[in-house]
Write an enzyme that holds these catalytic residues in place. Sequence first.
Site, PDB file in Angstrom:
ATOM      1  N   GLU A 171       2.995 117.888  20.052  1.00 45.63           N
ATOM      2  CA  GLU A 171       2.863 116.798  18.959  1.00 45.63           C
ATOM      3  C   GLU A 171       4.182 116.805  18.189  1.00 45.63           C
ATOM      4  O   GLU A 171       4.551 117.904  17.880  1.00 45.63           O
ATOM      5  CB  GLU A 171       1.697 116.956  18.029  1.00 45.63           C
ATOM      6  CG  GLU A 171       1.829 115.816  17.018  1.00 45.63           C
ATOM      7  CD  GLU A 171       0.618 115.997  16.080  1.00 45.63           C
ATOM      8  OE1 GLU A 171      -0.474 116.526  16.474  1.00 45.63           O
ATOM      9  OE2 GLU A 171       0.697 115.573  14.868  1.00 45.63           O
ATOM     10  N   GLU A 179       5.333 111.831   8.582  1.00 45.17           N
ATOM     11  CA  GLU A 179       3.998 111.664   7.894  1.00 45.17           C
ATOM     12  C   GLU A 179       4.272 111.489   6.520  1.00 45.17           C
ATOM     13  O   GLU A 179       5.096 112.226   5.822  1.00 45.17           O
ATOM     14  CB  GLU A 179       3.139 112.838   8.405  1.00 45.17           C
ATOM     15  CG  GLU A 179       2.664 112.972   9.654  1.00 45.17           C
ATOM     16  CD  GLU A 179       1.634 114.299  10.058  1.00 45.17           C
ATOM     17  OE1 GLU A 179       0.225 113.708  10.084  1.00 45.17           O
ATOM     18  OE2 GLU A 179       2.099 115.214   9.887  1.00 45.17           O
TER      19      GLU A 179
END
Length: 361
Positions: free
Chosen positions: A247, A252
């Site tokens: 990932e 974020e």
Amino acid sequence: YDDRFIFNTDGTFTYITNNTNDDAGTDTSGTVFGRDGLVSDLGSGGTLNGADVENLPYSDYTEDYVLIAPGGAETISLSGLGFISYYIGGSHNYEIFDRSVPNELVLRSTDGNGEFDWWFTITSEEEEPDVVVDYELVWSDEFDTDGAPDAANWTYDLGAGGWGNGEAQTYTDNAENVIVEGGFLKITAKADGSSYTSARIKSIGLQEFTYGKVEISAKLPSAQGTWPALWMLGANFPTVGWPACGEIDIMEQTGGDKNTTLGTCHWFDNGTAANASYGETTAVANASTEFHLYSIIWSEESIQISLDDVPFMTLSNSADFPFNADFFFIMNIAMGGTLGGTIDPAFTEDTMEVDYIRVYQ
């Protein structure tokens, strides 16, 4: 630091203790520092500062060096009192812990007291010139056609929240949660009675890439409890699962700190940890009122995550990582959960807007 270390081809090691005077000539004077109780091997003087002795007078010197490999660990062994940077006594052996970064050696050595491992990074005098990479645009979505996201590029994750992170939303493909409008992709999280709806679009099976530069221009939600993300998963996710697929979180943002962005990589660490990860954070101003550029430069050597073209996280890549095959993109807003945290009780709705996503190789 003003130290210089020369590893000569004849096996001699020259330590210049002050390279700002004359590099290695008639003025051999300089100073060094080291661990109190150990650095006295070199003589007396200097200034005691806690557990360190600083500015101990010491002249340039030459010893011998040899490369050894005890237990298979590539190691520099210095003769006599030869040392690198900070005197710790001991065996005068420096394990080359890592040399994957060009022009750098990361070294490790145990002090003479057997108390600590000490770490050193040394870099070459002359860095290699910057490599100019001629990137070419290979794919983009400019979100310039109103309506649902382009089906040639995007599909959806649908269903109730959780997703392994205790999230509160249900993902839909409804226009009230995801739409292209006025040149922007808009993903909107909404309160729905006592629950929430949102959207998560993904390019799996449609647009997948290995290596390159990715740029995403986005404006983020501001409400407490929203967890926006612009990220990537390995295209083999359906068969190997997470985190084995790998990932890459390009952006974020937590639900409680809207002035910081996170860049993180996750992977499966050969069975020693279900989720190994490395990430960094950086400050971002006006993230919910202005568009910022969230980007990565990804190669077989490294993954570098940047905010507005300023790198803040770099991971050295290798064949041991899953970051050497196709990845797909995901864009979403989660509600609550591990990074979303407590949702504002007065929350009604909030939106993430994406101006474009571009891939260069």
